[in-house]
Scaffold this motif. Sequence first.
Motif, mmCIF file in Angstrom:
data_model
loop_
_atom_site.group_PDB
_atom_site.id
_atom_site.type_symbol
_atom_site.label_atom_id
_atom_site.label_comp_id
_atom_site.label_asym_id
_atom_site.label_seq_id
_atom_site.Cartn_x
_atom_site.Cartn_y
_atom_site.Cartn_z
ATOM 1 N N SER A 153 0.663 -0.881 0.396
ATOM 2 C CA SER A 153 0.144 0.001 -0.518
ATOM 3 C C SER A 153 0.780 1.913 -0.048
ATOM 4 O O SER A 153 0.289 1.967 -0.401
ATOM 5 C CB SER A 153 -0.828 -0.439 1.470
ATOM 6 N N LEU A 154 2.195 1.033 0.911
ATOM 7 C CA LEU A 154 2.679 2.021 0.709
ATOM 8 C C LEU A 154 3.951 2.935 -0.380
ATOM 9 O O LEU A 154 3.477 3.296 -0.522
ATOM 10 C CB LEU A 154 3.959 2.565 2.023
ATOM 11 N N GLU A 155 4.089 1.617 -0.935
ATOM 12 C CA GLU A 155 4.994 1.717 -2.427
ATOM 13 C C GLU A 155 3.661 2.008 -3.311
ATOM 14 O O GLU A 155 3.821 2.906 -4.399
ATOM 15 C CB GLU A 155 5.463 0.304 -2.811
ATOM 16 N N GLN A 156 2.369 1.692 -3.019
ATOM 17 C CA GLN A 156 1.268 2.468 -4.462
ATOM 18 C C GLN A 156 1.482 3.659 -4.213
ATOM 19 O O GLN A 156 1.310 4.278 -5.311
ATOM 20 C CB GLN A 156 -0.267 1.340 -3.955
ATOM 21 N N GLU A 157 0.929 4.188 -3.123
ATOM 22 C CA GLU A 157 1.077 6.144 -2.581
ATOM 23 C C GLU A 157 2.178 6.422 -3.361
ATOM 24 O O GLU A 157 2.385 7.588 -3.510
ATOM 25 C CB GLU A 157 0.864 5.952 -1.095
ATOM 26 N N ILE A 158 3.289 6.090 -2.890
ATOM 27 C CA ILE A 158 5.175 6.206 -3.855
ATOM 28 C C ILE A 158 4.543 6.635 -4.969
ATOM 29 O O ILE A 158 4.902 7.649 -5.330
ATOM 30 C CB ILE A 158 6.031 5.546 -2.413
ATOM 31 N N GLU A 159 4.248 5.286 -5.993
ATOM 32 C CA GLU A 159 4.468 5.436 -7.253
ATOM 33 C C GLU A 159 2.750 7.013 -7.579
ATOM 34 O O GLU A 159 3.453 6.902 -8.801
ATOM 35 C CB GLU A 159 3.795 3.908 -7.685
ATOM 36 N N ALA A 160 2.217 6.136 -6.857
ATOM 37 C CA ALA A 160 0.876 7.537 -7.498
ATOM 38 C C ALA A 160 1.650 8.805 -7.206
ATOM 39 O O ALA A 160 1.187 9.743 -7.713
ATOM 40 C CB ALA A 160 -0.100 7.338 -6.703
ATOM 41 N N ASN A 161 1.917 9.520 -6.555
ATOM 42 C CA ASN A 161 2.592 10.138 -5.719
ATOM 43 C C ASN A 161 3.449 10.394 -7.211
ATOM 44 O O ASN A 161 4.194 12.185 -7.376
ATOM 45 C CB ASN A 161 2.873 10.307 -4.635
ATOM 46 N N LEU A 162 4.470 9.795 -6.875
ATOM 47 C CA LEU A 162 5.843 9.850 -7.921
ATOM 48 C C LEU A 162 5.106 10.586 -9.735
ATOM 49 O O LEU A 162 5.403 11.096 -10.294
ATOM 50 C CB LEU A 162 6.503 8.796 -8.573
ATOM 51 N N LYS A 163 4.399 9.570 -10.176
ATOM 52 C CA LYS A 163 3.716 9.854 -11.296
ATOM 53 C C LYS A 163 2.965 11.257 -11.055
ATOM 54 O O LYS A 163 2.964 12.266 -12.274
ATOM 55 C CB LYS A 163 2.495 8.167 -11.996
ATOM 56 N N ARG A 164 2.490 11.541 -10.125
ATOM 57 C CA ARG A 164 1.969 13.058 -10.270
ATOM 58 C C ARG A 164 2.280 14.117 -10.708
ATOM 59 O O ARG A 164 2.705 14.655 -11.635
ATOM 60 C CB ARG A 164 0.417 13.279 -8.831
ATOM 61 N N VAL A 165 3.860 14.050 -9.763
ATOM 62 C CA VAL A 165 4.825 14.820 -10.217
ATOM 63 C C VAL A 165 5.123 14.923 -11.090
ATOM 64 O O VAL A 165 5.704 16.470 -11.998
ATOM 65 C CB VAL A 165 5.886 14.295 -8.965
ATOM 66 N N TYR A 166 5.737 13.700 -12.330
ATOM 67 C CA TYR A 166 6.054 13.339 -13.343
ATOM 68 C C TYR A 166 5.660 13.948 -14.028
ATOM 69 O O TYR A 166 6.212 15.166 -14.820
ATOM 70 C CB TYR A 166 6.341 12.321 -13.314
ATOM 71 N N ASP A 167 3.963 13.857 -13.798
ATOM 72 C CA ASP A 167 3.160 14.396 -15.503
ATOM 73 C C ASP A 167 3.228 15.890 -14.815
ATOM 74 O O ASP A 167 2.755 16.375 -15.721
ATOM 75 C CB ASP A 167 1.523 13.701 -14.762
ATOM 76 N N ASP A 168 2.948 16.583 -14.015
ATOM 77 C CA ASP A 168 3.437 17.734 -13.569
ATOM 78 C C ASP A 168 4.216 18.473 -14.127
ATOM 79 O O ASP A 168 4.225 19.703 -15.276
ATOM 80 C CB ASP A 168 2.879 18.507 -12.108
ATOM 81 N N VAL A 169 5.126 18.422 -14.213
ATOM 82 C CA VAL A 169 6.631 18.495 -14.409
ATOM 83 C C VAL A 169 6.440 18.472 -15.988
ATOM 84 O O VAL A 169 7.109 18.857 -16.494
ATOM 85 C CB VAL A 169 8.009 18.053 -13.897
ATOM 86 N N ALA A 170 6.289 17.418 -16.171
ATOM 87 C CA ALA A 170 6.023 16.981 -17.809
ATOM 88 C C ALA A 170 4.953 17.851 -18.671
ATOM 89 O O ALA A 170 5.491 18.367 -19.855
ATOM 90 C CB ALA A 170 5.334 15.729 -18.389
ATOM 91 N N LYS A 171 3.902 18.435 -18.239
ATOM 92 C CA LYS A 171 2.826 19.656 -18.738
ATOM 93 C C LYS A 171 3.468 20.637 -19.001
ATOM 94 O O LYS A 171 3.508 21.570 -19.449
ATOM 95 C CB LYS A 171 2.064 19.458 -17.850
ATOM 96 N N GLN A 172 5.188 20.975 -18.504
ATOM 97 C CA GLN A 172 5.475 22.476 -18.276
ATOM 98 C C GLN A 172 5.883 23.194 -19.967
ATOM 99 O O GLN A 172 6.712 21.712 -20.010
ATOM 100 C CB GLN A 172 6.031 23.100 -17.023
ATOM 101 N N GLU A 173 6.077 24.017 -19.784
ATOM 102 C CA GLU A 173 6.275 25.119 -21.468
ATOM 103 C C GLU A 173 7.951 24.319 -20.505
ATOM 104 O O GLU A 173 8.135 25.020 -20.097
ATOM 105 C CB GLU A 173 6.358 25.615 -21.577
#
Length: 54
Positions: free
Chosen positions: A9-29
């Motif tokens: 469960s902890l690994e899933q939460e970490i993975e979800a947070n990392l994906k969210r941060v990556y997506d935020d950065v990838a969307k930046q110009e």
Amino acid sequence: MKQDRKISSLEQEIEANLKRVYDDVAKQEVPDRFTQLLEQLRKADKSSSETSND
């Protein structure tokens, strides 16, 4: 067994947070300064390859 589920469960939460941060950065110009630097590098590379072909 309960500990394994907790880690999973902890690994899933970490993975979800990392994906969210990556997506935020990838969307930046890309900043203008980086674009300008890339253009300068392309011109320098083109100039260098033209000189070496002569």
